[in-house]
Design an enzyme around this catalytic site. Structure first.
Site, PDB file in Angstrom:
ATOM      1  N   PHE A 103       8.233  -1.677   1.644  1.00 47.50           N
ATOM      2  CA  PHE A 103       8.553  -0.504   0.838  1.00 47.50           C
ATOM      3  C   PHE A 103       7.340   0.409   0.848  1.00 47.50           C
ATOM      4  CE2 PHE A 103       8.785   2.211  -2.849  1.00 47.50           C
ATOM      5  CZ  PHE A 103      10.087   2.675  -2.769  1.00 47.50           C
ATOM      6  N   ASP A 158      -1.460  -0.304   2.970  1.00 49.86           N
ATOM      7  CA  ASP A 158      -0.803   0.402   1.871  1.00 49.86           C
ATOM      8  C   ASP A 158      -1.113  -0.354   0.583  1.00 49.86           C
ATOM      9  OD1 ASP A 158       0.877   1.398  -0.066  1.00 49.86           O
ATOM     10  OD2 ASP A 158       2.631   1.538   1.227  1.00 49.86           O
ATOM     11  N   LYS A 183      -0.484   5.826  -7.274  1.00 48.74           N
ATOM     12  CA  LYS A 183      -0.121   5.223  -8.553  1.00 48.74           C
ATOM     13  C   LYS A 183      -1.291   5.196  -9.540  1.00 48.74           C
ATOM     14  CE  LYS A 183       3.825   2.571  -6.848  1.00 48.74           C
ATOM     15  NZ  LYS A 183       4.843   3.489  -7.367  1.00 48.74           N
TER      16      LYS A 183
END
Length: 401
Positions: free
Chosen positions: A141, A226, A255
């Site tokens: 994801f 990531d 984030k």
């Protein structure tokens, strides 16, 4: 109807149904606790998918944002501003890298990484134009843009969005042999999550990530990590890769970099890699804006103390010990994760992950499900041990019921 029911009905009527939120309407929050529009308090064990690593309303971050709001919030990259150089310098230092390319969202960071890797492949590695390949892992994801879902294996994220962007090779996560066999002279990068979050907090086999690092160096391929969800303290280290003693060629961050205050993301790499860009070839109006830089600088300063990483490691050990005690009794089939991050596979006979999340909500604990029967637990790193234990007690009660 109640205030909650009215708010949910209005949202359902006037917003696209691309999310299926739990039926709670939050009005305020502090630390690890959120309060709804009717005054009920809930323990937040999701932390905005790790965007709120430092808790709701963190005073240092709010003060940094307020101070910057009175000065300047946006210049665009058409001009320099007085927070930009320090932000890039401090973030590069935190990552032991040389250069930073700031964006806004995690998906933008991934898109930027794809463009960077391809441009590096053509200009530096010498791959023929239009032939660059990037290897990714199944069950990944990395976001929801058209290019990113083109290399997703999740039918829900991918269906009905074609035609898809070419140039990606998908191999099983954790399989070094498959990765080796997929590499060709046109491979420019391997893009991986050190821990797969949306897939259920999947930790790869021991030795896998060091093996990826060795293989990418050997083949002159970029290793792109990531760490948008796994990084910045979540796993008990600044970066999840540190647990394996691995340094990538490129970090993707987001984030928690914005502290739950503003969206901030970044691609961090060497001058040899990010140096491929020339003016006008990539950009963002809001990327690296003064407000974002001010908040992110405070996040970086907080991480440099090491206290949040240490807290995540200590409380994470406690979390996994307690969750481990739930396995073997028929209610929990498996627990995975690292630090204050866990994927808990609930026995299907007890209900779906969504149903367990709804039952926990009734008990004033908020988590989120993924992939059927899995729930994710990722509280703010500032959570108190007593609060964490209270939440775990509620989980035990729901499972025993």
């Amino acid at each position: 109807m109640s205030i909650t029911e009215t708010a949910i009905a209005s949202a359902e009527a006037h917003s696209a149904h691309n999310y299926h939120p739990l039926p709670v309407v939050v009005a305020s929050a502090e630390g690890a606790w959120m309060t709804d529009v009717e005054g009920r308090r809930y323990l937040d064990l999701l932390a905005g998918y790790s965007a709120l690593n430092f808790g709701h309303g963190n005073r240092r971050l709010i003060d940094a944002a307020k101070a910057q709001l009175d000065r300047v919030t946006l210049t665009s990259r058409a001009f320099h501003h007085d927070r930009f150089a320090e932000f890039c310098t401090r973030l590069a230092e935190l990552c032991s890298m040389e250069m930073v390319l700031p964006m806004n969202t995690g998906a933008e960071a991934v898109e930027t990484a794809v463009k960077t890797a391809r441009k590096w492949g053509y200009r530096v590695k010498g791959v023929p134009d239009g032939m660059a390949k990037i290897i990714v892992a199944s069950d990944n994801f990395h976001g929801r843009t058209t290019t990113v879902i083109s290399f997703s294996t999740d039918p829900e994220a991918r269906a009905d969005y074609g035609p898809y962007t070419p140039g990606f090779e998908i191999v099983p996560y954790g399989d070094l042999t498959a990765l080796r066999e997929a590499m060709t002279e046109n491979t420019v990068a391997v893009l991986l999550e050190p821990i797969q979050g949306e897939a259920g907090v999947l930790v790869p086999p021991a030795g896998y990530l060091p093996g990826v690092r060795e293989l990418t160096r050997e083949r002159n391929v970029l290793f792109i990590a990531d760490e948008i969800q796994s990084g910045l303290g979540r796993t008990g280290r600044t970066f999840a890769l540190e647990h394996e003693g691995v340094e990538p060629d490129m970090y993707l961050l987001g984030k928690a970099l914005g502290g739950g205050v503003v969206p901030v993301s970044a691609v961090v790499s060497s001058a040899d890699v990010l140096g491929v860009f020339r003016p006008g070839e990539h950009g963002s109006t809001f990327g690296g804006n003064p407000l974002a830089c001010a908040v992110a600088l405070e996040v970086i300063a907080m991480l440099r103390t090491g206290e949040y990483q240490e807290r995540a490691a200590e409380l994470g050990d406690h979390l996994h010990r307690e969750l481990g005690l739930l396995t073997g009794g028929g209610a929990v089939e498996a627990v995975r994760g690292r630090g204050l991050w866990a994927g808990v596979d609930i026995a299907p006979a007890l209900g779906t992950g969504r149903e367990i999340s709804e039952r926990l909500m009734v008990e004033r604990v908020l988590v989120k499900d993924t992939h059927g029967s899995t729930i994710r637990i990722a509280p703010p790193l500032v959570i108190g041990k007593d609060d964490l234990d209270w939440g775990l007690d509620r989980l035990r009660a729901v499972l025993s019921a």
